[in-house]
Scaffold this motif. Structure first.
Motif, PDB file in Angstrom:
ATOM      1  N   GLU A   1      -3.489   2.668  -3.027  1.00  0.00           N
ATOM      2  CA  GLU A   1      -3.797   3.647  -1.992  1.00  0.00           C
ATOM      3  C   GLU A   1      -5.028   3.200  -1.200  1.00  0.00           C
ATOM      4  OE1 GLU A   1      -4.098   6.707   0.528  1.00  0.00           O
ATOM      5  OE2 GLU A   1      -5.829   6.125  -0.697  1.00  0.00           O
ATOM      6  N   PRO A   2      -4.912   3.010   0.115  1.00  0.00           N
ATOM      7  CA  PRO A   2      -5.991   2.375   0.881  1.00  0.00           C
ATOM      8  C   PRO A   2      -7.336   3.094   0.822  1.00  0.00           C
ATOM      9  CG  PRO A   2      -3.961   2.391   2.147  1.00  0.00           C
ATOM     10  CD  PRO A   2      -3.705   3.236   0.936  1.00  0.00           C
ATOM     11  N   HIS A   3      -7.345   4.422   0.943  1.00  0.00           N
ATOM     12  CA  HIS A   3      -8.621   5.136   0.932  1.00  0.00           C
ATOM     13  C   HIS A   3      -9.296   5.012  -0.430  1.00  0.00           C
ATOM     14  CE1 HIS A   3     -11.677   8.081   1.894  1.00  0.00           C
ATOM     15  NE2 HIS A   3     -11.340   8.795   0.846  1.00  0.00           N
ATOM     16  N   LEU A   4      -8.520   5.226  -1.493  1.00  0.00           N
ATOM     17  CA  LEU A   4      -9.092   5.092  -2.825  1.00  0.00           C
ATOM     18  C   LEU A   4      -9.529   3.654  -3.092  1.00  0.00           C
ATOM     19  CD1 LEU A   4      -6.671   7.354  -4.911  1.00  0.00           C
ATOM     20  CD2 LEU A   4      -8.998   7.885  -4.146  1.00  0.00           C
TER      21      LEU A   4
ATOM     22  N   PHE B   1      -3.937  13.649  -0.669  1.00  0.00           N
ATOM     23  CA  PHE B   1      -4.236  13.588  -2.095  1.00  0.00           C
ATOM     24  C   PHE B   1      -5.431  12.686  -2.372  1.00  0.00           C
ATOM     25  CE2 PHE B   1      -3.853  11.145  -6.042  1.00  0.00           C
ATOM     26  CZ  PHE B   1      -4.024  12.173  -6.957  1.00  0.00           C
ATOM     27  N   ALA B   2      -5.512  11.532  -1.698  1.00  0.00           N
ATOM     28  CA  ALA B   2      -6.594  10.583  -1.961  1.00  0.00           C
ATOM     29  C   ALA B   2      -7.952  11.226  -1.720  1.00  0.00           C
ATOM     30  CB  ALA B   2      -6.425   9.347  -1.080  1.00  0.00           C
ATOM     31  N   ARG B   3      -8.080  11.967  -0.667  1.00  0.00           N
ATOM     32  CA  ARG B   3      -9.362  12.610  -0.363  1.00  0.00           C
ATOM     33  C   ARG B   3      -9.629  13.783  -1.302  1.00  0.00           C
ATOM     34  NH1 ARG B   3      -7.577   9.688   3.455  1.00  0.00           N
ATOM     35  NH2 ARG B   3      -8.970   8.725   4.993  1.00  0.00           N
ATOM     36  N   PHE B   4      -8.581  14.520  -1.645  1.00  0.00           N
ATOM     37  CA  PHE B   4      -8.734  15.601  -2.611  1.00  0.00           C
ATOM     38  C   PHE B   4      -9.159  15.046  -3.966  1.00  0.00           C
ATOM     39  CE2 PHE B   4      -6.766  18.007  -6.082  1.00  0.00           C
ATOM     40  CZ  PHE B   4      -7.370  19.248  -5.917  1.00  0.00           C
ATOM     41  N   TYR B   5      -8.481  13.985  -4.407  1.00  0.00           N
ATOM     42  CA  TYR B   5      -8.808  13.388  -5.701  1.00  0.00           C
ATOM     43  C   TYR B   5     -10.223  12.830  -5.715  1.00  0.00           C
ATOM     44  CZ  TYR B   5      -8.795  10.342  -9.740  1.00  0.00           C
ATOM     45  OH  TYR B   5      -9.124   9.735 -10.922  1.00  0.00           O
TER      46      TYR B   5
ATOM     47  N   SER C   1       0.818  -1.207   0.000  1.00  0.00           N
ATOM     48  CA  SER C   1       0.000   0.000   0.000  1.00  0.00           C
ATOM     49  C   SER C   1       0.856   1.263   0.000  1.00  0.00           C
ATOM     50  CB  SER C   1      -0.917   0.008   1.224  1.00  0.00           C
ATOM     51  OG  SER C   1      -1.842  -1.055   1.158  1.00  0.00           O
ATOM     52  N   HIS C   2       0.448   2.251  -0.768  1.00  0.00           N
ATOM     53  CA  HIS C   2       1.070   3.562  -0.800  1.00  0.00           C
ATOM     54  C   HIS C   2       0.054   4.566  -0.291  1.00  0.00           C
ATOM     55  CE1 HIS C   2       4.608   2.939  -3.816  1.00  0.00           C
ATOM     56  NE2 HIS C   2       4.539   1.990  -2.909  1.00  0.00           N
ATOM     57  N   ARG C   3       0.319   5.136   0.872  1.00  0.00           N
ATOM     58  CA  ARG C   3      -0.642   6.038   1.487  1.00  0.00           C
ATOM     59  C   ARG C   3      -0.389   7.481   1.072  1.00  0.00           C
ATOM     60  NH1 ARG C   3      -3.706   3.753   5.422  1.00  0.00           N
ATOM     61  NH2 ARG C   3      -3.099   1.654   6.067  1.00  0.00           N
ATOM     62  N   HIS C   4      -1.406   8.110   0.539  1.00  0.00           N
ATOM     63  CA  HIS C   4      -1.393   9.534   0.224  1.00  0.00           C
ATOM     64  C   HIS C   4      -2.707  10.108   0.733  1.00  0.00           C
ATOM     65  CE1 HIS C   4       2.194   9.305  -2.291  1.00  0.00           C
ATOM     66  NE2 HIS C   4       1.682   8.240  -2.862  1.00  0.00           N
TER      67      HIS C   4
ATOM     68  N   TRP D   1       4.782  19.570  -7.841  1.00  0.00           N
ATOM     69  CA  TRP D   1       3.622  18.842  -8.340  1.00  0.00           C
ATOM     70  C   TRP D   1       3.569  17.401  -7.840  1.00  0.00           C
ATOM     71  CZ3 TRP D   1      -0.691  20.763  -9.888  1.00  0.00           C
ATOM     72  CH2 TRP D   1      -1.627  19.941 -10.527  1.00  0.00           C
ATOM     73  N   PRO D   2       4.685  16.668  -7.817  1.00  0.00           N
ATOM     74  CA  PRO D   2       4.615  15.312  -7.246  1.00  0.00           C
ATOM     75  C   PRO D   2       4.148  15.301  -5.796  1.00  0.00           C
ATOM     76  CG  PRO D   2       6.600  15.554  -8.564  1.00  0.00           C
ATOM     77  CD  PRO D   2       5.981  16.929  -8.453  1.00  0.00           C
ATOM     78  N   TRP D   3       4.567  16.294  -5.005  1.00  0.00           N
ATOM     79  CA  TRP D   3       4.114  16.354  -3.613  1.00  0.00           C
ATOM     80  C   TRP D   3       2.619  16.602  -3.553  1.00  0.00           C
ATOM     81  CZ3 TRP D   3       1.646  20.274  -0.945  1.00  0.00           C
ATOM     82  CH2 TRP D   3       1.484  20.056   0.439  1.00  0.00           C
ATOM     83  N   PHE D   4       2.145  17.567  -4.318  1.00  0.00           N
ATOM     84  CA  PHE D   4       0.733  17.922  -4.292  1.00  0.00           C
ATOM     85  C   PHE D   4      -0.130  16.814  -4.886  1.00  0.00           C
ATOM     86  CE2 PHE D   4      -2.956  19.762  -6.502  1.00  0.00           C
ATOM     87  CZ  PHE D   4      -3.616  20.340  -5.430  1.00  0.00           C
TER      88      PHE D   4
END
Length: 210
Positions: free
Chosen positions: A65-68, A8-12, A2-5, A158-161
């Protein structure tokens, strides 16, 4: 794997649903005519799922990504074709070689650490003659905009955001470099998709595995 972001996951998840009125028709074009077993790499929150045609017998939807992934699982329950959502990475897809009739990448090849390695994996899991369907944002053709994209990537802004997204990649060249033959190709702009610069332009098309 898993890759946690979490940010970003919630924004996306929020912004992607707001853009569906303009992006949804392109998702339908992306998946039109698919049949058999399909692997979708980077399924996100599952917005493609509603557009899979009835001839698709199974979709393996890979999302690290777990949330997505949890949102994708809920979308899979509502889909009209069988969809299995799994944890996994693009550079090590959790399916056997030559087992898929088609692969789908949708706004994901910008985020993988190594495009060449990820596309080599796509090539591996497809049967000979299998199709890659891609909808990706890519570097701009205008030199000024291309420089801005390259700077945003180089500074890590951009990669961070964007949860690892790189906006200056030449994804079409990477697909061809991996050994695929591009069959159809359309360049889309912000006017077509509603996705603003630097995540514009986008490319939509199909490619064939030898």
């Amino acid at each position: 794997m898993s890759h946690r972001h979490p940010f970003f996951a919630r924004f996306y998840a929020r912004t992607s649903t707001r853009l569906e009125k303009s992006i949804g028709p392109h998702r339908a074009t992306l998946l039109e005519g698919l049949a058999g077993r399909v692997i979708e790499i980077g399924a996100g929150n599952g917005l493609n799922f509603a557009h899979y045609p009835a001839a698709v017998t199974e979709v393996i939807a890979v999302e690290p990504e777990p949330h997505l992934r949890s949102l994708a699982e809920a979308a899979a329950d509502r889909a009209s074709v069988p969809i299995k959502v799994v944890d996994g990475l693009a550079d090590g897809l959790p399916v056997e070689g030559g087992s898929c009739d088609a692969a789908v990448t949708s706004l994901v090849l910008c985020t993988v650490p190594d495009q060449d390695r990820a596309l080599a994996e796509v090539l591996r899991v497809l049967r000979p003659g299998g199709r890659l369907r891609f909808f990706e944002h890519v570097r701009a053709t205008a030199p000024g905009r291309r420089r801005v994209q390259k700077t945003l990537d180089g500074l890590g802004v951009w990669p961070w955001f964007g949860g690892g997204c790189h906006c200056s990649r030449d994804t079409r060249a990477a697909i061809e470099r991996a050994g695929f033959t591009i069959d159809t190709f359309t360049e889309l702009t912000m006017a077509d998709t509603g996705m603003p610069f630097p995540a514009a332009p986008q490319i939509l098309g199909t490619a064939t595995r030898p």
